[in-house]
Design a protein around this motif. Structure first.
Motif, short mmCIF file in Angstrom:
data_model
loop_
_atom_site.label_atom_id
_atom_site.label_comp_id
_atom_site.label_asym_id
_atom_site.label_seq_id
_atom_site.Cartn_x
_atom_site.Cartn_y
_atom_site.Cartn_z
N ARG A 214 0.83 -1.20 0.00
CA ARG A 214 0.00 0.00 0.00
C ARG A 214 0.87 1.25 0.00
NH1 ARG A 214 -3.11 2.63 4.62
NH2 ARG A 214 -4.45 4.05 3.50
N ILE A 215 0.53 2.22 -0.86
CA ILE A 215 1.27 3.47 -0.95
C ILE A 215 0.51 4.56 -0.23
CG2 ILE A 215 2.16 5.24 -2.51
CD1 ILE A 215 2.48 3.02 -4.63
N THR A 216 1.22 5.28 0.64
CA THR A 216 0.67 6.43 1.35
C THR A 216 1.56 7.62 1.04
OG1 THR A 216 -0.04 4.97 3.14
CG2 THR A 216 -0.02 7.33 3.61
N ALA A 217 0.94 8.77 0.73
CA ALA A 217 1.71 9.98 0.38
C ALA A 217 1.64 10.99 1.51
CB ALA A 217 1.15 10.59 -0.89
N TYR A 218 2.77 11.69 1.72
CA TYR A 218 2.89 12.76 2.71
C TYR A 218 3.51 13.96 2.02
CZ TYR A 218 2.57 8.68 5.76
OH TYR A 218 2.18 7.51 6.37
N GLY A 219 3.00 15.15 2.33
CA GLY A 219 3.53 16.35 1.68
C GLY A 219 3.27 17.61 2.48
N THR A 220 3.24 18.73 1.78
CA THR A 220 3.05 20.02 2.44
C THR A 220 1.70 20.08 3.16
OG1 THR A 220 2.28 20.95 0.33
CG2 THR A 220 4.60 21.32 0.92
N ARG A 221 0.72 19.40 2.65
CA ARG A 221 -0.60 19.38 3.32
C ARG A 221 -0.54 18.69 4.68
NH1 ARG A 221 -0.19 15.45 -0.08
NH2 ARG A 221 -0.99 13.38 0.30
N ASP A 222 0.55 17.91 4.89
CA ASP A 222 0.75 17.22 6.17
C ASP A 222 1.78 17.90 7.05
OD1 ASP A 222 -0.95 14.86 5.48
OD2 ASP A 222 0.59 14.61 3.92
N GLY A 223 2.22 19.10 6.65
CA GLY A 223 3.18 19.85 7.45
C GLY A 223 4.60 19.84 6.95
N PHE A 224 4.87 19.15 5.85
CA PHE A 224 6.22 19.17 5.26
C PHE A 224 6.49 20.55 4.69
CE2 PHE A 224 6.00 14.94 6.18
CZ PHE A 224 6.83 14.08 5.49
N PHE A 225 7.76 20.93 4.61
CA PHE A 225 8.12 22.23 4.04
C PHE A 225 8.13 22.22 2.52
CE2 PHE A 225 10.22 22.38 8.24
CZ PHE A 225 9.58 23.50 8.73
#
Length: 174
Positions: A154-165
């Motif tokens: 399973r692929i899960t994405a994390y990015g600026t919407r999750d607090g990343f710069f």
């Protein structure tokens, strides 16, 4: 000549990838791997030694090669590689290679490629960096799509919407 990648292999040999050539320095002797020895005429972007001591060469347009009996054997999109522009390579504990390309992620095991793209859940097909953690989870840094985690299929994405710069991680460090 522009040096794009370096690798010291397990035998202590130094591999140097440039804009058009691959060199190996072994005990003061230089050996060149160019088109006459199977190197695609593209810049060498990444060098990787697998746990069996095989040297893998990722190019910016010529696919993925490995050194076999003094020559380079090359795989491309025609063979199932996600894209011929290879950016990064890691090996998992089962011996499979994970190859990050500008067109998605490739999984290579037993001579067969499988690919992961946005169709399979990646947030972006341009894969810049890869890292495997201790439990075998694959972390995938994309260009513009943030950080992706591949765990248990399973692929899960994390990015600026999750607090990343930024949505463009260049390197992943455990």
């Amino acid at each position: 000549t522009v040096v794009r990648s370096l690798l010291e292999d397990s035998r202590g040999d130094l591999w140097i990838g440039t804009d058009r050539q691959l060199y190996r320095y072994s005990h003061g002797v230089s050996e060149e791997f160019g088109p006459s020895r199977g190197l695609p005429a593209f810049p060498v972007r990444v060098l990787f030694e697998d746990r069996d001591g095989r040297i893998w060469v990722g190019t910016s347009g010529g696919g993925l090669s490995h050194v076999e009996r003094g020559r380079l054997v090359t795989c491309t999109r025609r063979d199932g590689l996600a894209d011929d522009r290879v950016r990064t390579i890691v090996q998992d504990r089962d011996g499979a290679l994970w190859i990050g390309t500008y067109g998605g992620l490739s999984y290579f095991k037993d001579g067969v490629f499988h690919k992961y793209t946005t169709a399979e859940g990646l947030s972006n097909n341009f894969v810049r960096s890869l890292s495997l953690d201790r439990d075998g989870t694959l972390w995938i840094g994309t260009y513009g799509g943030g950080l992706n985690r591949l765990k248990n299929g399973r692929i899960t994405a994390y990015g600026t919407r999750d607090g990343f710069f930024s949505d463009t991680p260049f390197q992943i460090v455990d």
